[in-house]
Design a protein around this motif. Structure first.
Motif, PDB file in Angstrom:
ATOM      1  N   TRP A 198       3.892 -25.990  22.959  1.00  0.00           N
ATOM      2  CA  TRP A 198       4.968 -26.370  23.873  1.00  0.00           C
ATOM      3  C   TRP A 198       4.602 -25.996  25.305  1.00  0.00           C
ATOM      4  CZ3 TRP A 198       8.357 -29.501  25.346  1.00  0.00           C
ATOM      5  CH2 TRP A 198       9.209 -29.197  26.404  1.00  0.00           C
ATOM      6  N   ALA A 223       4.709 -28.571  28.385  1.00  0.00           N
ATOM      7  CA  ALA A 223       5.549 -28.270  29.547  1.00  0.00           C
ATOM      8  C   ALA A 223       4.711 -28.195  30.827  1.00  0.00           C
ATOM      9  CB  ALA A 223       6.316 -26.977  29.322  1.00  0.00           C
ATOM     10  N   ARG A 277       3.858 -31.728  31.850  1.00  0.00           N
ATOM     11  CA  ARG A 277       5.018 -32.412  32.442  1.00  0.00           C
ATOM     12  C   ARG A 277       5.238 -31.921  33.868  1.00  0.00           C
ATOM     13  NH1 ARG A 277       6.787 -36.835  32.903  1.00  0.00           N
ATOM     14  NH2 ARG A 277       6.895 -37.100  30.669  1.00  0.00           N
ATOM     15  N   VAL A 285      11.562 -27.732  31.927  1.00  0.00           N
ATOM     16  CA  VAL A 285      11.101 -28.944  31.255  1.00  0.00           C
ATOM     17  C   VAL A 285      12.029 -29.143  30.061  1.00  0.00           C
ATOM     18  CG1 VAL A 285       9.220 -30.063  30.022  1.00  0.00           C
ATOM     19  CG2 VAL A 285       8.734 -28.693  32.066  1.00  0.00           C
ATOM     20  N   ASP A 286      12.680 -30.279  30.042  1.00  0.00           N
ATOM     21  CA  ASP A 286      13.739 -30.586  29.088  1.00  0.00           C
ATOM     22  C   ASP A 286      13.295 -31.674  28.123  1.00  0.00           C
ATOM     23  OD1 ASP A 286      16.706 -30.695  28.344  1.00  0.00           O
ATOM     24  OD2 ASP A 286      16.356 -32.766  28.982  1.00  0.00           O
ATOM     25  N   HIS A 287      13.849 -31.630  26.925  1.00  0.00           N
ATOM     26  CA  HIS A 287      13.644 -32.715  25.959  1.00  0.00           C
ATOM     27  C   HIS A 287      14.693 -33.791  26.217  1.00  0.00           C
ATOM     28  CE1 HIS A 287      11.539 -29.463  23.829  1.00  0.00           C
ATOM     29  NE2 HIS A 287      10.768 -30.452  23.421  1.00  0.00           N
ATOM     30  N   ARG A 335       9.365 -32.996  19.479  1.00  0.00           N
ATOM     31  CA  ARG A 335       9.294 -31.749  20.252  1.00  0.00           C
ATOM     32  C   ARG A 335       8.101 -31.699  21.189  1.00  0.00           C
ATOM     33  NH1 ARG A 335       7.432 -26.301  20.103  1.00  0.00           N
ATOM     34  NH2 ARG A 335       5.963 -26.734  18.442  1.00  0.00           N
ATOM     35  N   THR A 377       9.975 -35.707  27.310  1.00  0.00           N
ATOM     36  CA  THR A 377      10.233 -34.587  28.212  1.00  0.00           C
ATOM     37  C   THR A 377      10.542 -35.089  29.610  1.00  0.00           C
ATOM     38  OG1 THR A 377       7.910 -34.302  28.849  1.00  0.00           O
ATOM     39  CG2 THR A 377       8.678 -33.065  26.916  1.00  0.00           C
TER      40      THR A 377
END
Length: 77
Positions: free
Chosen positions: A5, A9, A12, A34-36, A47, A53
């Motif tokens: 992750w 992140a 992104r 950083v959002d889903h 995920r 993201t």
């Protein structure tokens, strides 16, 4: 958060160093979270999908979280 992750992140953040929602309104605000796009409690298989993201500031993340609750219901935890 696990290493996989953290890598997603970081990627992104490099792609979008500013809040994407603020940018859409003509504002320049640094990314904080950083959002889903689709929450992991809804689609856990997405995920680590970079396309699921988005870069957000804290204020936009709070709004997005409330929108998620309205759309998908509260998280199971």
């Amino acid at each position: 958060y696990d290493r996989a992750w953290q890598q997603v992140a970081s990627y992104r953040r490099a792609l979008n160093p500013f809040c994407q929602r603020c940018e859409a309104r003509g504002l320049v605000v640094p990314v904080e979270i950083v959002d889903h796009v689709i929450p992991i409690y809804v689609k856990p298989e997405l995920r680590l999908d970079i396309d699921n993201t988005q870069s957000l500031c804290r204020a936009c993340h709070a709004v997005k979280t409330e929108e998620d609750k309205q759309t998908y219901g509260p998280p199971p935890w």
